[in-house]
Design an enzyme around this catalytic site. Sequence first.
Site, PDB file in Angstrom:
ATOM      1  N   ASP A 126      -6.119   3.111   1.600  1.00 18.12           N
ATOM      2  CA  ASP A 126      -5.123   2.377   0.815  1.00 18.12           C
ATOM      3  C   ASP A 126      -4.729   3.243  -0.381  1.00 18.12           C
ATOM      4  O   ASP A 126      -5.220   4.373  -0.518  1.00 18.12           O
ATOM      5  CB  ASP A 126      -5.672   1.011   0.366  1.00 18.12           C
ATOM      6  CG  ASP A 126      -4.577  -0.050   0.359  1.00 18.12           C
ATOM      7  OD1 ASP A 126      -3.538   0.183  -0.283  1.00 18.12           O
ATOM      8  OD2 ASP A 126      -4.757  -1.099   1.000  1.00 18.12           O
TER       9      ASP A 126
ATOM     10  N   HIS B  64       1.372   1.665   1.451  1.00 21.69           N
ATOM     11  CA  HIS B  64      -0.043   1.730   1.044  1.00 21.69           C
ATOM     12  C   HIS B  64      -0.616   3.144   1.228  1.00 21.69           C
ATOM     13  O   HIS B  64      -1.802   3.299   1.526  1.00 21.69           O
ATOM     14  CB  HIS B  64      -0.886   0.714   1.825  1.00 21.69           C
ATOM     15  CG  HIS B  64      -0.715  -0.694   1.334  1.00 21.69           C
ATOM     16  ND1 HIS B  64      -1.433  -1.217   0.289  1.00 21.69           N
ATOM     17  CD2 HIS B  64       0.127  -1.694   1.733  1.00 21.69           C
ATOM     18  CE1 HIS B  64      -1.064  -2.476   0.076  1.00 21.69           C
ATOM     19  NE2 HIS B  64      -0.113  -2.785   0.937  1.00 21.69           N
TER      20      HIS B  64
ATOM     21  N   GLU C 216       3.457  -4.630   3.501  1.00 21.82           N
ATOM     22  CA  GLU C 216       3.993  -4.396   2.162  1.00 21.82           C
ATOM     23  C   GLU C 216       4.552  -2.985   1.987  1.00 21.82           C
ATOM     24  O   GLU C 216       4.197  -2.270   1.052  1.00 21.82           O
ATOM     25  CB  GLU C 216       2.887  -4.614   1.115  1.00 21.82           C
ATOM     26  CG  GLU C 216       2.362  -6.021   1.105  1.00 21.82           C
ATOM     27  CD  GLU C 216       1.277  -6.229   0.062  1.00 21.82           C
ATOM     28  OE1 GLU C 216       1.249  -7.284  -0.559  1.00 21.82           O
ATOM     29  OE2 GLU C 216       0.426  -5.323  -0.130  1.00 21.82           O
TER      30      GLU C 216
END
Length: 549
Positions: free
Chosen positions: A199, A272, A339
């Site tokens: 991440d 990410h 996202e």
Amino acid sequence: MKKYRLPILLGVFIVFSFYCHGQAPSVNNIVPKPVSYTATGERPVTINRQTKIVADAQFQEQAVYLQELLTNQLGLALEIATPETKQGKHSKIVLAHDTIEAHRPEMYWLESGGSIIRMKARDVAGMVHGIQTLLQLLPLEKVKQVAFPTVEIKDYPRFAYRGMHLDVSRHIFPVDFLKKYLDYLAFHKFNNFHWHLTDDQGWRLEIKSYPKLTQVGAWRNSTLIGHFKDTPARYDSIRYGGFYTQDQVREVVRYAAIRGINVIPEIDIPGHSRAIIAAYPEFSTRPDTVWQVANTWGMYNRQNNVLAPNPATFQFLETVSHEVADLFPSEYIHIGGDECSKIWWKADPKTQAFMKANNLKDEKELQTYFIKQVSGYLAKKNKKVIGWHEILEGDLDTTAVIMNWGGAKQGIEAAQRRHPVIMSPGNPLYFDNYQSKDPRDSLAIHGYNPLDAVYHFNPVPAELQQLKLDKYILGAQANVWTEYMGYPSKVEYMVFPRMTALSEVLWTDPKQKNFTDFKRRVHATMLPRYTFWGSAYFKDFERWTIADK
Ligand code: TNX
């Protein structure tokens, strides 16, 4: 004085032998509740240090696993005998391979009486589940001898996918804790561990062909203190990081496999990806920039963390996919897709040119393009992919499994498009959310997912059942994002007892579920077990319910 000595000795002996002959717990206290169970009322089986473990060839590793568990729990180190050896008159625990009675995947039968406790299963997971039930029918204390109740238990899961996730990027946890976590999963009859390895805040997996991923990408210079919404933001200025070597990964995968658990790694792209571009800026939309591994939480649309669609990036993704595929036996690899902010792609002329050349009408299609590419690389290694539900924003083939962190709506959409779905909605399955409304509760991200909300969660939304699409729901998973969990006992505090509630959601027929009875069993079975494990847990779970929302 002398004449009292005998009664005193006798008294001491009685007290001592009572202490050593542990009381077996009731079959009514098992968590998660089995499909069917009866106490047959025959002669209990005596377990003492002469008892043997006898296992068929398929279950030799589970015999050793059971041996360790019984040594820890009862203080009895039982010998493992082969089925051929003569056992004499001593009792035995039999781990039998059986495909006829134990005809379903992950099913087990447990029968006891006379001098035998027999567990039958057709696969490793089924045998492991039988072992967990057996543990719950034995006392949590060191004994010389114990009477194992005579029971007949037939048991199998409601859902095929029963998962727990752990984010090791925001905070990393030692391999020893990962093993403990896997033990917790095994006890609760989960069968998948979703390991969120990469991440923005750190890349945690050794990749031989791209060493800077861990030399650079596994380390951040500082970490946010307190909550991400606090103003002004404060940072600790302490270098933080670490990663797992491939040898450690193999060790974890093997440890899990013995416990019937599949390990699904997640490599989160094309968003990410801040740790990736910190290590290799050439994979970013601004190759001239020196990126830092993120030191704050929640990067979406705030800081550039996306991969650029250029040949070097795709080469990188192919090579990494193949290394990951070789390392993990799992049929599925998770490739993230959540996202992914579009603003950095919009602002980059090269990305726009790439989209035009490839007929991608918008950035959502570019996101799906990445997912398709990586799915293709993994297909060459016979792997299928799982992605967060945003991967459906563009057009995608149906082999991808959708992990839905939204609500019923996204789950229904995915099923209507014929994708298998794993439900992991933020409400109530994000265990990084609060489990109380107590302002003094330990810091969490936001939200309110108390125990009863988890217990009453149904992975199959009613609308989906009406549309006869329920077969697309593989199961569910709780996610443990660790922005606010810096050490193992905080993870334990956040997952217990909610993980126990989820285990019953995923295992037990809804008709058999009852929240009052579940809480009774948490008290009878689980609180002593958490204590035995030395694990933290949220103690105020009776007080905080969804009614207080
Ligand atoms: C969203 S849901 C994320 C994570 C965060 C989490 C915090 C999803 C797939 N991504 O990156 O850690 O929220 O709750």
